[in-house]
Design a protein around this motif. Structure first.
Motif, PDB file in Angstrom:
ATOM      1  N   CYS A  29       0.807  -1.214   0.000  1.00 16.07           N
ATOM      2  CA  CYS A  29       0.000   0.000   0.000  1.00 16.07           C
ATOM      3  C   CYS A  29       0.852   1.281   0.000  1.00 16.07           C
ATOM      4  O   CYS A  29       0.470   2.276  -0.568  1.00 16.07           O
ATOM      5  CB  CYS A  29      -0.922   0.005   1.212  1.00 16.07           C
ATOM      6  N   LEU A  30       2.014   1.222   0.649  1.00 16.70           N
ATOM      7  CA  LEU A  30       2.796   2.452   0.784  1.00 16.70           C
ATOM      8  C   LEU A  30       3.345   2.942  -0.543  1.00 16.70           C
ATOM      9  O   LEU A  30       3.730   4.088  -0.670  1.00 16.70           O
ATOM     10  CB  LEU A  30       3.962   2.236   1.760  1.00 16.70           C
ATOM     11  N   THR A  31       3.441   2.087  -1.499  1.00 15.02           N
ATOM     12  CA  THR A  31       4.024   2.506  -2.768  1.00 15.02           C
ATOM     13  C   THR A  31       3.034   2.378  -3.913  1.00 15.02           C
ATOM     14  O   THR A  31       3.399   2.510  -5.054  1.00 15.02           O
ATOM     15  CB  THR A  31       5.273   1.676  -3.089  1.00 15.02           C
ATOM     16  N   LYS A  32       1.769   2.165  -3.594  1.00 13.05           N
ATOM     17  CA  LYS A  32       0.829   1.887  -4.663  1.00 13.05           C
ATOM     18  C   LYS A  32       0.618   3.085  -5.590  1.00 13.05           C
ATOM     19  O   LYS A  32       0.201   2.923  -6.719  1.00 13.05           O
ATOM     20  CB  LYS A  32      -0.512   1.420  -4.111  1.00 13.05           C
ATOM     21  N   PHE A  33       0.929   4.283  -5.088  1.00 15.01           N
ATOM     22  CA  PHE A  33       0.690   5.452  -5.917  1.00 15.01           C
ATOM     23  C   PHE A  33       1.846   5.763  -6.861  1.00 15.01           C
ATOM     24  O   PHE A  33       1.732   6.576  -7.750  1.00 15.01           O
ATOM     25  CB  PHE A  33       0.435   6.681  -5.024  1.00 15.01           C
ATOM     26  N   ILE A  34       2.978   5.133  -6.625  1.00 10.76           N
ATOM     27  CA  ILE A  34       4.169   5.476  -7.391  1.00 10.76           C
ATOM     28  C   ILE A  34       4.182   4.718  -8.712  1.00 10.76           C
ATOM     29  O   ILE A  34       4.005   3.521  -8.751  1.00 10.76           O
ATOM     30  CB  ILE A  34       5.436   5.070  -6.611  1.00 10.76           C
ATOM     31  N   SER A  35       4.410   5.452  -9.798  1.00 11.40           N
ATOM     32  CA  SER A  35       4.573   4.794 -11.088  1.00 11.40           C
ATOM     33  C   SER A  35       6.019   4.334 -11.224  1.00 11.40           C
ATOM     34  O   SER A  35       6.934   5.143 -11.279  1.00 11.40           O
ATOM     35  CB  SER A  35       4.251   5.769 -12.215  1.00 11.40           C
ATOM     36  N   ARG A  36       6.209   3.006 -11.235  1.00 15.20           N
ATOM     37  CA  ARG A  36       7.575   2.517 -11.368  1.00 15.20           C
ATOM     38  C   ARG A  36       8.105   2.705 -12.783  1.00 15.20           C
ATOM     39  O   ARG A  36       9.297   2.680 -13.008  1.00 15.20           O
ATOM     40  CB  ARG A  36       7.645   1.034 -10.998  1.00 15.20           C
ATOM     41  N   VAL A  37       7.182   2.867 -13.732  1.00 17.10           N
ATOM     42  CA  VAL A  37       7.625   3.009 -15.127  1.00 17.10           C
ATOM     43  C   VAL A  37       8.526   4.233 -15.262  1.00 17.10           C
ATOM     44  O   VAL A  37       9.536   4.219 -15.944  1.00 17.10           O
ATOM     45  CB  VAL A  37       6.405   3.124 -16.054  1.00 17.10           C
ATOM     46  N   GLN A  38       8.149   5.312 -14.608  1.00 16.55           N
ATOM     47  CA  GLN A  38       8.900   6.561 -14.750  1.00 16.55           C
ATOM     48  C   GLN A  38       9.962   6.741 -13.673  1.00 16.55           C
ATOM     49  O   GLN A  38      10.786   7.635 -13.762  1.00 16.55           O
ATOM     50  CB  GLN A  38       7.940   7.743 -14.666  1.00 16.55           C
ATOM     51  N   SER A  39       9.942   5.899 -12.639  1.00 19.54           N
ATOM     52  CA  SER A  39      10.848   6.112 -11.512  1.00 19.54           C
ATOM     53  C   SER A  39      12.247   5.584 -11.812  1.00 19.54           C
ATOM     54  O   SER A  39      12.439   4.742 -12.681  1.00 19.54           O
ATOM     55  CB  SER A  39      10.319   5.386 -10.271  1.00 19.54           C
ATOM     56  N   LEU A  40      13.195   6.079 -11.052  1.00 20.86           N
ATOM     57  CA  LEU A  40      14.563   5.557 -11.092  1.00 20.86           C
ATOM     58  C   LEU A  40      14.870   4.903  -9.751  1.00 20.86           C
ATOM     59  O   LEU A  40      14.574   5.470  -8.693  1.00 20.86           O
ATOM     60  CB  LEU A  40      15.573   6.689 -11.310  1.00 20.86           C
TER      61      LEU A  40
ATOM     62  N   GLY B 162      17.203  31.710 -12.329  1.00 21.31           N
ATOM     63  CA  GLY B 162      15.829  31.260 -12.100  1.00 21.31           C
ATOM     64  C   GLY B 162      15.603  29.817 -12.462  1.00 21.31           C
ATOM     65  O   GLY B 162      14.529  29.446 -12.928  1.00 21.31           O
ATOM     66  N   SER B 163      16.613  28.972 -12.242  1.00 24.40           N
ATOM     67  CA  SER B 163      16.510  27.553 -12.594  1.00 24.40           C
ATOM     68  C   SER B 163      16.068  26.748 -11.384  1.00 24.40           C
ATOM     69  O   SER B 163      16.767  26.690 -10.372  1.00 24.40           O
ATOM     70  CB  SER B 163      17.881  27.055 -13.072  1.00 24.40           C
ATOM     71  N   ASN B 164      14.883  26.123 -11.481  1.00 27.76           N
ATOM     72  CA  ASN B 164      14.299  25.421 -10.331  1.00 27.76           C
ATOM     73  C   ASN B 164      14.146  23.939 -10.610  1.00 27.76           C
ATOM     74  O   ASN B 164      13.763  23.547 -11.709  1.00 27.76           O
ATOM     75  CB  ASN B 164      12.900  25.972 -10.028  1.00 27.76           C
ATOM     76  N   CYS B 165      14.413  23.121  -9.587  1.00 28.60           N
ATOM     77  CA  CYS B 165      14.207  21.684  -9.731  1.00 28.60           C
ATOM     78  C   CYS B 165      13.804  21.096  -8.385  1.00 28.60           C
ATOM     79  O   CYS B 165      14.429  21.370  -7.361  1.00 28.60           O
ATOM     80  CB  CYS B 165      15.492  21.018 -10.225  1.00 28.60           C
ATOM     81  N   SER B 166      12.736  20.305  -8.397  1.00 28.86           N
ATOM     82  CA  SER B 166      12.306  19.585  -7.193  1.00 28.86           C
ATOM     83  C   SER B 166      12.298  18.099  -7.501  1.00 28.86           C
ATOM     84  O   SER B 166      11.936  17.695  -8.608  1.00 28.86           O
ATOM     85  CB  SER B 166      10.902  20.027  -6.777  1.00 28.86           C
ATOM     86  N   LEU B 167      12.693  17.315  -6.516  1.00 29.37           N
ATOM     87  CA  LEU B 167      12.757  15.857  -6.669  1.00 29.37           C
ATOM     88  C   LEU B 167      11.940  15.202  -5.563  1.00 29.37           C
ATOM     89  O   LEU B 167      11.944  15.678  -4.430  1.00 29.37           O
ATOM     90  CB  LEU B 167      14.214  15.373  -6.540  1.00 29.37           C
ATOM     91  N   VAL B 168      11.265  14.100  -5.895  1.00 28.80           N
ATOM     92  CA  VAL B 168      10.572  13.311  -4.871  1.00 28.80           C
ATOM     93  C   VAL B 168      11.251  11.950  -4.783  1.00 28.80           C
ATOM     94  O   VAL B 168      11.534  11.327  -5.815  1.00 28.80           O
ATOM     95  CB  VAL B 168       9.074  13.124  -5.204  1.00 28.80           C
ATOM     96  N   PHE B 169      11.534  11.527  -3.561  1.00 28.15           N
ATOM     97  CA  PHE B 169      12.122  10.208  -3.306  1.00 28.15           C
ATOM     98  C   PHE B 169      11.151   9.384  -2.475  1.00 28.15           C
ATOM     99  O   PHE B 169      10.507   9.902  -1.559  1.00 28.15           O
ATOM    100  CB  PHE B 169      13.472  10.359  -2.591  1.00 28.15           C
ATOM    101  N   SER B 170      11.056   8.094  -2.806  1.00 24.38           N
ATOM    102  CA  SER B 170      10.081   7.217  -2.142  1.00 24.38           C
ATOM    103  C   SER B 170      10.755   5.930  -1.733  1.00 24.38           C
ATOM    104  O   SER B 170      11.632   5.425  -2.441  1.00 24.38           O
ATOM    105  CB  SER B 170       8.922   6.906  -3.103  1.00 24.38           C
ATOM    106  N   LYS B 171      10.331   5.407  -0.581  1.00 22.07           N
ATOM    107  CA  LYS B 171      10.901   4.153  -0.068  1.00 22.07           C
ATOM    108  C   LYS B 171       9.952   3.002  -0.372  1.00 22.07           C
ATOM    109  O   LYS B 171       8.745   3.088  -0.118  1.00 22.07           O
ATOM    110  CB  LYS B 171      11.123   4.261   1.434  1.00 22.07           C
ATOM    111  N   ILE B 172      10.507   1.944  -0.937  1.00 26.14           N
ATOM    112  CA  ILE B 172       9.723   0.739  -1.192  1.00 26.14           C
ATOM    113  C   ILE B 172       9.607  -0.042   0.116  1.00 26.14           C
ATOM    114  O   ILE B 172      10.622  -0.313   0.764  1.00 26.14           O
ATOM    115  CB  ILE B 172      10.430  -0.159  -2.236  1.00 26.14           C
ATOM    116  N   THR B 173       8.400  -0.350   0.514  1.00 23.95           N
ATOM    117  CA  THR B 173       8.217  -1.174   1.710  1.00 23.95           C
ATOM    118  C   THR B 173       7.393  -2.388   1.326  1.00 23.95           C
ATOM    119  O   THR B 173       6.279  -2.252   0.816  1.00 23.95           O
ATOM    120  CB  THR B 173       7.498  -0.394   2.820  1.00 23.95           C
ATOM    121  N   ALA B 174       7.948  -3.544   1.545  1.00 20.45           N
ATOM    122  CA  ALA B 174       7.272  -4.774   1.107  1.00 20.45           C
ATOM    123  C   ALA B 174       6.222  -5.190   2.117  1.00 20.45           C
ATOM    124  O   ALA B 174       6.309  -4.831   3.274  1.00 20.45           O
ATOM    125  CB  ALA B 174       8.290  -5.881   0.928  1.00 20.45           C
TER     126      ALA B 174
END
Lengths: 407, 266
Positions: free
Chosen positions: A3-14, A395-407
């Motif tokens: 459930c904790l990672t169900k929203f994350i698209s693994r296709v686009q993730s690294l 004016g160069s902006n970048c935001s990153l989101v990191f997510s932890k896989i929990t089985a």
């Protein structure tokens, strides 16, 4: 999938397969984590090079005597010495060798960020020009030290890689944006893995340059403090080996979202309402498929200049409200400029893996005009998703989101 | 790997004796002679006076190619993501800062400092066009054009939106000129579109290969190709100028080069 990672698209993730960071708070991950746990700063007031004022800087010790590998001697400069020192930590080299074996040397890319590369070597060379001809010393190697591509060239040759490579140089967002380049290259099928990261090192250009803009504090920086008055510059290098996320397993960290934008406002001052910053954060959340309330911690850009912190606070609170735990880790290790995005990505990964949000260092009294939930001490809590901000000149902006896989 | 396919909607080229796409097209198609002389650039447009006073050659060049390419595509620059690719930031500015730092009085000018960042052209472009879209700024030494084209193409394909590529280089004064002897400023810009529209002039199919790079038959154009990173694009620009179909190989990073199959009648 849990459930904790169900929203994350693994296709686009690294997937962050392996990573390492070196800065004034430590060489390698164990020292970095310990400094975060102990809320220890690596910024100190000292004399550096030929600087004619005492500066509070985050220096990585030992670079003046560090020798590059013999076969890479043409790359010798402070910036590449720092790169080599960082590459040698945490088994990173072996991880890269493993993916080269798996995919082949043409299928592993190198995308690094830097703002000033090895310009210190040209600064020194200009002090030793021939009095009659004006020529630079014969041993000065512009291409392999000063040119912005130098660090990616160095890392590519360090591993004998033969794939695509470049350096992103967008000032202080540089090594956050390389995650986007790697993600697009992998998604396009050009690559199977990439080394991303950033390297920036102390030099006179940035120390005198930021000083001329009155953006360098005379004390160790204190992000979000009522008395903040500028940045402390630091050495920093961070490398991450990234692959597609399909095979990610329990406790792996993914880069699940990236958002990039331009302020279109001013060369050295952020948009006063944090508008560009907001666009970047929203785009990163959108790609990750997460809501603001899903984010456990925000690693702020938090440079400790009056305007930057003010604009970022407006941008953050417009999206997240005032509850999400936030801090800047510039008080720990200084502002490592083009390396900051990659180092702070790794700080987010350490925070996710170890279930704590790092409290800021140096800050004593939070500016009452700033409203985000700025942490002054470490917050132990379950960590699922973290967001990291990096904003730069132009004016160069970048935001990153990191997510932890929990089985 | 299958080839990456992208459409070219807009084109620009400014360089020595190459003053904009119309004139460059004649030279590259063999209909006019190349007269090597410093490029004639249009005045900088759309920047507020305070900013306009502060710009050097690199920004003038990037503005000239950017606006020409956008106009020829009929695109709105405020909505185009951008990839800026160059082998060095503003060279004159860099030299000036290095001289100042080597002098007893190290008073670096604040304007020179903020103009020293590699992404200064991107910053000025976004201000001039009120564009808040993603923008990146790259360097890959001599491979800067192919690196930029790959980045712009993957950016465009992944976002499903058009992207403006600007690849340009300026010249160092001595003493750095001796170590990096780029003879003339030169820049190219392409508006790339993942979707075929009425603006499409050509379709490019990009793939990484290990075959040798294409050369320019004309000696002076070949001299430019070999000595200016952005001019590595000239074999591609020549096909676009002639409106010919064909395949060119552009220098990238040893051992890889970039093969580009060009289809002009699309």
């Amino acid at each position: 999938m849990c459930c904790l990672t169900k929203f994350i698209s693994r296709v686009q993730s690294l997937r962050l397969t392996s990573f390492t960071a070196t800065s004034a708070i430590g060489t390698g991950l164990a020292a970095t984590l310990a400094a975060l746990r102990e809320q220890r700063s690596g910024i100190a007031r000292k004399k550096w090079e030929t600087l004619d004022f005492d500066a509070c800087i985050g220096e990585v010790p030992g670079l003046d005597t560090l020798a590059l590998r013999d076969d890479l001697a043409i790359f010798d400069c402070r910036n590449n010495r720092l790169a080599q020192l960082a590459l040698e930590q945490d088994g990173f080299e072996q991880s890269v060798r493993d993916v080269i074996t798996r995919y082949g040397s043409k299928r592993v890319g190198v995308f690094l960020g830097t703002s000033t590369s090895g310009i210190l070597s040209s600064e020194i060379a200009y002090r030793h020009r021939d009095a009659a001809s004006g020529k630079l010393p014969a041993n000065h190697d512009y291409r392999h030290t000063h040119n912005s591509y130098s660090s990616a060239d160095f890392v590519r040759r360090y591993f004998g890689l033969q794939g695509p490579a470049f350096v992103v140089s967008t000032a202080c967002s540089s090594s956050a944006k390389v995650f986007g380049s790697a993600q697009r290259m992998l998604a396009s099928g050009l690559l199977d893995a990439a080394i991303v990261g950033g390297v920036d090192s102390l030099c006179l250009t940035t120390l005198y340059g930021f000083n001329s803009l009155q953006l360098v504090s005379s004390n160790p920086c204190k992000p979000f403090d009522i008395n903040r008055d500028g940045i402390s510059i630091g050495d920093g290098a961070a490398f991450l080996l990234v692959e597609k996320a399909e095979n990610a397993v329990h406790d792996d960290i993914l880069m699940s979202g990236i958002g990039e934008s331009s302020d279109a406002h001013h060369m050295s001052t952020p948009h006063p309402e944090g508008l560009g910053a907001r666009l970047a954060m929203q785009a990163a959340l959108k790609m990750s498929g997460l809501q603001p309330s899903d984010i456990s911690y925000i690693n702020l850009h938090g440079t400790s200049t009056h305007n930057n912190d003010d604009a970022e606070d407006k941008g953050v609170t417009a999206i997240f409200g005032t509850e999400t735990p936030c801090s800047s880790t510039k008080g720990h290790l200084g502002h490592t400029l083009g390396a900051a995005g990659a180092i702070e990505a790794i700080i987010c990964a350490l925070a996710l893996k170890n279930n704590f949000a790092p409290g800021g260092v140096g800050t004593e009294t939070i500016d009452p005009q700033l409203h985000c939930n700025y942490l002054l001490s470490n917050l132990e809590q379950p960590m699922r998703h973290a967001l990291s901000n990096s904003f730069g000149f132009g004016g160069s902006n970048c935001s990153l989101v990191f997510s932890k896989i929990t089985a | 790997m299958s080839a990456l396919q992208i459409y070219v909607d807009g084109i620009s080229l400014f360089g020595p004796g190459l003053s904009g796409w119309e004139q460059s097209r004649e030279v590259l198609a063999g209909d006019a002679a190349l007269l090597l002389a410093p490029p004639q650039l249009p005045p900088v447009e759309c920047l507020p006076p305070a900013e306009r006073r502060r710009v050097g050659m690199l920004i003038k060049l990037s503005m000239a190619i950017g606006f020409e390419a956008v106009r020829s595509a009929g695109a709105d620059p405020a909505h185009l993501a951008t990839v800026f690719s160059s082998t060095e930031a503003d060279c004159d500015n860099c030299h000036n800062i290095l001289e100042t730092l080597a002098s007893p009085d190290r008073a670096v000018s604040p304007t020179r400092f903020h103009n020293s960042v590699h992404n200064a052209p991107s910053g000025y472009w976004s201000i001039a066009t009120a564009c808040m879209e993603p923008s990146t700024s790259l360097c890959a030494y001599d491979a800067t054009f192919s690196a930029g084209l790959l980045e712009a193409t993957t950016q465009s394909l992944n976002s499903s939106k058009p992207t403006l590529l600007l690849a340009y280089d300026a010249t160092f004064p001595e003493p750095l000129f001796e170590l990096r002897p780029i003879p003339y400023p030169l820049g190219v810009a392409l508006v790339l579109n993942p979707v075929k529209t009425a603006s499409a002039r050509a379709q490019l199919s990009l793939s990484l290969v290990t075959s040798d790079a294409s050369k320019m038959p004309d000696a002076e154009l070949e001299m430019l190709r070999l000595n200016i990173p952005a001019a590595r694009s000239l074999p591609l620009m020549q096909l676009l100028a002639k409106g010919s179909n064909g395949t060119v190989v552009i220098d990238y990073l040893e051992p890889l080069n970039l093969s580009i199959e060009v289809q002009c009648a699309v």
